[in-house]
Structures are given as structure tokens and as C-alpha cells.
Scaffold this motif. Structure first.
Motif, short mmCIF file in Angstrom:
data_model
loop_
_atom_site.label_atom_id
_atom_site.label_comp_id
_atom_site.label_asym_id
_atom_site.label_seq_id
_atom_site.Cartn_x
_atom_site.Cartn_y
_atom_site.Cartn_z
N TYR A 266 0.86 -1.24 0.01
CA TYR A 266 -0.06 0.10 0.03
C TYR A 266 0.83 1.24 0.01
O TYR A 266 0.58 2.21 -0.66
N ILE A 267 2.13 1.01 0.76
CA ILE A 267 2.75 2.38 0.54
C ILE A 267 3.26 2.81 -0.94
O ILE A 267 3.59 4.03 -1.21
N ASP A 268 3.51 1.78 -1.48
CA ASP A 268 4.00 1.93 -2.91
C ASP A 268 2.83 2.21 -3.81
O ASP A 268 2.92 2.76 -5.06
N TYR A 269 1.72 1.49 -3.55
CA TYR A 269 0.72 1.60 -4.52
C TYR A 269 -0.69 1.74 -3.60
O TYR A 269 -1.41 0.76 -3.45
N PRO A 270 -0.95 3.02 -3.48
CA PRO A 270 -1.92 3.57 -2.42
C PRO A 270 -3.39 3.40 -2.89
O PRO A 270 -4.14 4.36 -2.59
N ALA A 271 -3.81 2.68 -3.74
CA ALA A 271 -5.34 2.15 -3.76
C ALA A 271 -5.36 1.09 -4.57
O ALA A 271 -4.33 0.33 -5.11
N PRO A 272 -6.35 0.37 -4.15
CA PRO A 272 -6.36 -1.15 -4.85
C PRO A 272 -6.29 -1.33 -6.46
O PRO A 272 -5.60 -2.13 -6.89
N GLU A 273 -6.79 -0.39 -7.22
CA GLU A 273 -6.62 -0.25 -8.63
C GLU A 273 -5.05 -0.19 -8.90
O GLU A 273 -4.54 -0.92 -9.92
N TYR A 274 -4.32 0.49 -8.06
CA TYR A 274 -2.93 0.54 -8.18
C TYR A 274 -2.08 -0.73 -8.02
O TYR A 274 -1.13 -1.23 -8.69
N LEU A 275 -2.55 -1.44 -7.14
CA LEU A 275 -2.21 -2.73 -6.66
C LEU A 275 -2.55 -3.70 -7.75
O LEU A 275 -1.62 -4.50 -8.09
#
Length: 674
Positions: A266-275
Motif C-alpha cells: 500500500y505504501i508503494d501502490y496507494p489504492a486497490p486499482e494501483y495494486l
């Protein structure tokens, strides 16, 4: 019912476990097996084309999770897998000689498990707890070891706590250092980490590789590649998104040993769609890598888990809805922090008395901390039944259902006690519950929590490939910790006498679809779908008999309103079954060993999309806390006699009994395909 009996007999014959070598993420040269590919697995001796129920836990924390570590958990992923396979573990608190003062062990081993430690602070925790790491003697790490409870709060704030929160732009390039020092400054590109992590967090990112490799090594060592197929492990982790403590957590489960070099956090990809985009790039683009994400505790998301706008406030598109559905075939409906099926205090759920089961009394992860200033009462839109209905509404507009979830349960233990979901002798799960590091007096967990549940997957055999395929097609169900065998089929021409036939499963697959699937288009002359649902009670001596079997339907009416109805299809709604609260002995109606029904929707409208899922409910039994209160001989009529730590035995806000249950994944009807 021969098919059920055979499956239970099969469960009891699982024996033996194997320890084998590792091939780690991306087959990197630093992997525990030196980059050598894992041995090929043998064919399982026990294979069934009609599939078998495998019981497991896909939400387990060990010492590598910051919260578990600060609460005194020293057990590692290898220990969690040993526990899952039936070995006993010693638990904190530890005595002066470092020996555990408590022990736990499963009555029945699991068939599969995944350790899912929080990825966000792998490196920070590794540095502060290992003297060989550069940074071990930093000010932050000395604080971590001296004041672990306060460190838990501070470390979470300077990382996942402020991730995704709007920042104040840095006014001048010369002041860019502000983005490294305060969570309030930045342009959205900088990733905030504590100073001892070094420039751009490189020291902590490097340190994170150690626990990540060990998690892979433990999963590989636990995976039984022999023909016994006694145990399957998955490499996984938890993506711990929690803006302002509103829960958007996902467990990330990989199909094989081919995984990213570091888990996207989450620190690197701060929203589920970025995950999901990161997993496409770092996993699905790599040969042999596949993955899915499983959201949990939507009940604590304060309206965020099933919102219909993306991170930038844009309404869902068909492409976005398809991305979510592809990545998230399952949701965790029950665990340590309560159920996320339905809410009993408002809306349609208030008409379903069984929605009162294990409801957490607040709407985010803050809970009752800080005097309740950052939380509120639970919200109807955060529960899966409501989300399934919203999914139908979105599908009518977009042509794609973003909330097409099957169901599993799991524990969310932070003690490495995989699958320890029994109400009897519950040692607590720590994490969001009671901190056991320095000792426990009285009840072993906070009163609002529970032992959690289990995931059950219908698969041909106990292998990663077969179980992962079951997850992808949603042929799964959740339990509250018990182990009933639940089947659910839907179709247009299922025989009405199917419950009396030995070929129930054969005809269910041949003439219909199983839980998690879509009904095919109706053949000519069909008026309404039929559903065959069957359940056999958990055979364990401590498990209770069945009380009733239900089918829950949800749909969206022509005026756009969301509707639901609960149908009792077998068993006894007006049962006299109860519990003697002085002894926890059952009273009244003895219940049923099995229940079965073939049910046809009496109010079917071919123009309305719908979902249907089954819920199997046991007779009442004592809740975990009630069992501990009875064992301690607590007398609430004499308040001064109540021992320290047992005050909640007399707390009338929480029920004394529960009804263990199982939830099937839904079957959907798509009106557009009629």
C-alpha cells in the motif's frame, strides 16, 4: 446421502506431511534454493472428478507483521504451517527462561493455508528486530524495542496511516526534504518512510527481502508434492490499505512459487486499482505467475470498500468493473473482526435475525481507541449482501458486475495459529484483539472479537493448481469455524427428487452449475430456476447439529431499488433448541444430521437479475467468552465476586450464544442473457 458420507470419510483419511525445497520469487539467485526449480509434484492418489471439500485458512500472521511482532509473536511462517498440519505451538507470554506459558493445537489439521503477513513494514520490522541489520541501533529502532505499543502507532502513521492522504505541495525544490520528514508534505510521488530507512526508503526495501524470501521458503517446504497431497501452502501477503484507519485490506494469494521480487504494498501502490496494475506488471506478465486478491473486513471500511468511484473520484467504467471482478473473485465474509454478510441494525438486514451474528460495533479499525473519536456505528453499504445487490445495479448500467464475490472465511490470527477457529479453548488472536505479550488475565481476547472462520474449496485434488482454480471460479464456501459439508447447485431442469437420489452431485454438475457460477440462459419452457442445496453436519464430537437451511436472494427491482428475501428451505425455523448458560449443555430440539432441499424461486422475474446463496445454520451453542466465563465460575449476580479480566462476562451488549454456520458462494442469474 452417500456422496456426503464419502466426502467426510475422505477428510478423515488425510495423513502425513512432507517438507521439500524452495524456488522463490522470480527464481532470484538469492532464493533459499539457489534459484533451482522446485521438484515436480506427483499425481495425487485421491482425485475426484466430482470434487472434494478442502478446509483451510488464507489469512495468517506471524512475527513478520508489525502488529504481531510488537505483541510478542516470535513464531515464523514455518511454525504457522506446522500448526496448520497439526503440530502444537507454544504461545506468548514467555517466562523468564524464554519458554512459552501457553500451548495450542488443532484437533484436525487443515488441508491448505497461506501466511499473509503485512507487507507494508516488512523492512522496518526486520531492521529493528535483528542486530545484524544496519539501522538496528537507530533512534527509531531503540524506540521500537523499548515501547512496542507506541511504536506500533508511530510506525503505522509514518507509512500506511498517511498513505493516500492528500499532501501539501512542496513550494520549492530546495525544500523537497520536507516530503521525507513529514506526512503532510509531498506531490503524491514521494513515498514516506521513517528516516532510518534511508533515501527513498532503500534500506527498508532491501531489508524487506529477508522476510519475503523466508515466507516463500516456508510455503515451499510445507507443500506436500508427494502423491499423498496431504497439505497445500500458498505464497501470499496482506496489502494493508487503511486511509485514516478505514479498512481496504486485501490478502494477495499467488498461484505458484513464481512471485514478484518484493510484494507490491500500500505504501508503494496507494489504492486497490494501483495494486492490481502492479500485479499485472510484476506477476501476470511473467510466465508461470498468477494471482488474486481477497478483500476482508468490509464491515470496517466506513463506506469505502464498495464505493463506486475510483481513487480519483471517477465513476466506474466497464473496464474498471472488469478489472475488479478479474482480480477479486472472492471476499472474506467472516474472521476475527466479525462478519461482513449483513447488518442487523438498519435496512433489509434488520428483518433477518441471523444478521445479528458477530457484528462489530464500529465502522473502522480505530474501534474504541481514542474514545471513539475516529469511528462510528457500522454502515449497511459495507456488508457483502448489500454489495452484491449494488453489483447487480452496476451491471445493469455497465454490463459488468464489479462486486461479483464468492465467499470464504479465515481467522486473521496474529499468533501463527492457522485455522484455530474453535470456540473452545480459544487463546485469542491478538492483532486487533487483546495484546498477550505481557500476560493475559481473564478472557483471552476482547469481547467483540471471535475465533474467526475457515475457507472451504471444492476441488478435484489438494494441489495448488486445483485449489487456485476453485478460487478463481468461486466454487468456495465460508464457515464460522465448523466443518459442515455444503453443496449448492442451480439450474433450470434439476430433478425435483434430487435429495433422494444417490447421484445428486452428478446431476448437479450435469444439469446445472455449482456455487460461484452463472446460470446459463433458460431453455424454452422454463419458468424459474431450481436450486439443490444439501448440508451434512460437522462430524466432530464438539460440533452441534443443524437447525435450518436457507436460501438468500437479492435483486434490483424495476424502479432501481435493491431488494432481498430469506427463504427457509429445510429444517426447523421455530426450533426449541437452546443452551443451559450455567453449563453450556444443549437443550431442546436435537436438530438434524443432514438437510437437503430442491427449491424453486416462487417470485422469479426473468427481467430482473438476481443472486442466490445458501446459509446453513447449527443449533445454538455457547460463545467462546461464555465458555471461559462458565469455566471460571463467574457469578454476575454478585458483581464484587467477578474475577479481574472477566468483567465482560456480565456485559449484556454481547450475546452469550452463537449459531455456527456456513455460507455458500452465490449463483447469479443475468437477465441480459435470457
Amino acid at each position: 446421502m452417500k456422496w456426503i458420507t464419502d466426502n467426510v470419510a475422505w477428510q478423515r483419511t488425510l495423513l502425513g506431511l512432507a517438507l521439500l525445497g524452495l524456488s522463490a520469487c522470480g527464481r532470484s539467485p538469492e532464493s533459499a534454493a539457489g534459484g533451482v526449480a522446485p521438484p515436480l509434484r506427483q499425481d495425487c492418489r485421491n482425485i475426484s472428478a466430482e470434487r472434494q471439500p478442502f478446509f483451510g485458512d488464507l489469512h495468517i500472521h506471524t512475527t513478520y507483521s508489525l502488529d504481531a511482532n510488537t505483541q510478542g509473536t516470535v513464531l515464523k511462517p514455518a511454525d504457522a504451517y506446522r500448526f496448520a498440519r497439526g503440530e502444537a505451538l507454544g504461545l506468548q507470554p514467555y517466562d523468564a527462561n524464554g519458554e512459552p506459558t501457553r500451548r495450542a493445537q488443532l484437533d484436525r489439521p487443515l488441508d491448505f493455508a497461506a501466511v499473509t503477513d503485512h507487507a507494508e513494514l516488512f523492512g522496518e520490522t526486520q531492521i529493528c528486530t535483528n542486530a545484524d541489520e544496519p539501522g538496528y541501533d537507530s533512534l527509531e529502532c531503540r524506540f521500537y524495542r523499548a515501547q512496542p505499543d507506541n511504536a506500533f502507532v508511530v510506525f503505522n502513521l509514518f507509512g500506511p496511516g498517511f498513505t493516500g492522504i492528500p499532501k501539501i505541495p512542496v513550494p520549492l525544490p530546495a525544500l523537497s526534504f520536507l516530503s521525507q520528514l513529514s506526512p503532510l508534505f509531498g506531490d503524491g510521488e514521494q513515498i514516506l518512510r521513517l528516516p532510518y530507512c534511508g533515501l527513498n526508503g532503500e534500506r527498508c526495501l532491501q531489508a524487506a527481502r529477508t522476510p519475503w524470501r523466508d515466507m516463500q521458503a516456508a510455503a515451499e517446504a510445507a507443500y506436500d508434492r508427494s502423491s499423498d497431497c496431504a497439505f497445500t501452502s500458498f505464497v501470499g501477503y496482506e496489502y494493508t490499505a487503511a486511509p485514516l484507519s478505514n479498512n481496504l485490506h486485501r490478502n494477495v494469494i499467488f498461484a505458484s512459487d513464481v512471485v514478484p521480487e518484493l510484494p507490491p504494498s500500500y505504501i508503494d501502490y496507494p489504492a486497490p486499482e494501483y495494486l492490481w496494475a502492479a500485479l499485472d506488471e510484476q506477476c501476470r506478465s511473467v510466465d508461470g505467475c498468477d494471482v488474486l486478491t481477497i478483500p476482508h473486513n468490509s464491515n470496517l471500511s466506513a463506506g469505502l470498500m464498495f464505493q463506486t468511484r475510483d481513487d480519483r473520484g471517477r465513476a466506474y467504467t466497464a473496464e474498471f468493473a472488469a478489472q475488479r471482478q478479474r482480480n477479486e473473485p472472492l471476499a472474506e465474509i467472516y474472521q476475527h473482526k466479525g462478519q461482513s454478510e449483513c447488518l442487523n441494525t438498519m435496512g433489509a438486514g434488520a428483518q433477518d435475525e441471523l444478521c445479528g451474528f458477530e457484528v462489530m460495533p464500529y465502522n473502522n479499525l480505530t474501534g474504541d481507541r481514542f474514545g471513539g473519536l475516529n469511528t462510528g456505528p457500522p454502515m449497511e453499504q459495507d456488508f457483502l449482501r448489500e454489495a452484491l445487490k449494488e453489483g447487480l445495479r452496476q451491471q445493469a448500467t455497465l454490463g459488468v458486475n464489479p462486486f461479483k464475490y464468492g465467499f470464504i472465511g479465515s481467522t486473521d490470527t496474529h499468533l501463527a495459529t492457522s485455522g484455530n477457529a474453535d470456540e473452545r479453548n480459544f487463546p485469542g488472536h491478538a492483532g486487533a484483539g487483546l495484546n498477550p505479550r505481557d500476560g493475559i488475565t481473564g478472557l483471552t481476547d476482547v469481547i467483540e472479537t471471535s475465533p474467526g472462520g475457515l475457507a472451504v474449496l471444492w476441488a478435484e485434488q489438494n494441489t495448488r493448481e486445483a485449489l487456485f482454480a476453485a478460487m478463481q471460479r468461486r466454487e468456495a464456501y465460508a464457515t464460522s469455524g465448523n466443518r459442515p459439508v455444503l453443496r449448492f447447485f442451480g439450474g433450470w431442469n434439476l430433478p425435483t427428487n434430487l435429495c433422494a437420489r444417490a447421484d445428486l452431485v452428478t446431476r448437479g454438475y450435469a444439469d446445472g452449475v455449482p456455487m460461484g457460477a452463472d446460470l446459463p440462459p433458460a431453455p424454452g419452457g422454463s419458468t424459474a430456476p431450481r436450486f439443490a442445496v444439501s448440508v451434512l453436519r460437522d462430524p466432530h464430537p464438539s460440533a452441534g447439529p443443524l437447525q435450518r437451511l436457507q436460501i438468500i436472494k437479492g435483486w434490483v427491482a424495476a424502479d432501481g431499488s435493491k431488494q432481498e428475501r430469506v427463504y427457509d428451505v429445510a429444517g426447523r425455523r421455530d426450533s426449541s433448541a437452546g443452551v443451559d448458560l450455567d453449563t453450556c449443555e444443549p437443550t431442546g430440539d436435537p436438530g438434524f444430521a443432514s438437510l437437503c432441499s430442491v427449491w424453486q424461486d416462487p417470485e422469479f422475474d426473468a427481467a430482473q437479475g438476481a443472486f442466490y446463496y445458501a446459509r446453513a445454520v447449527e443449533n445454538p451453542s455457547c460463545r467462546w467468552a461464555t465458555q471461559q466465563c462458565v469455566a471460571a465460575k463467574v457469578d454476575c449476580s454478585a458483581p464484587d465476586s467477578v474475577p479481574e479480566g472477566f468483567e465482560d462476562c456480565c456485559n449484556a451488549d454481547f450475546p452469550k450464544t452463537i449459531q455456527e454456520r456456513a455460507w455458500s458462494s452465490p449463483i447469479w442469474y443475468d437477465a441480459a442473457r435470457r
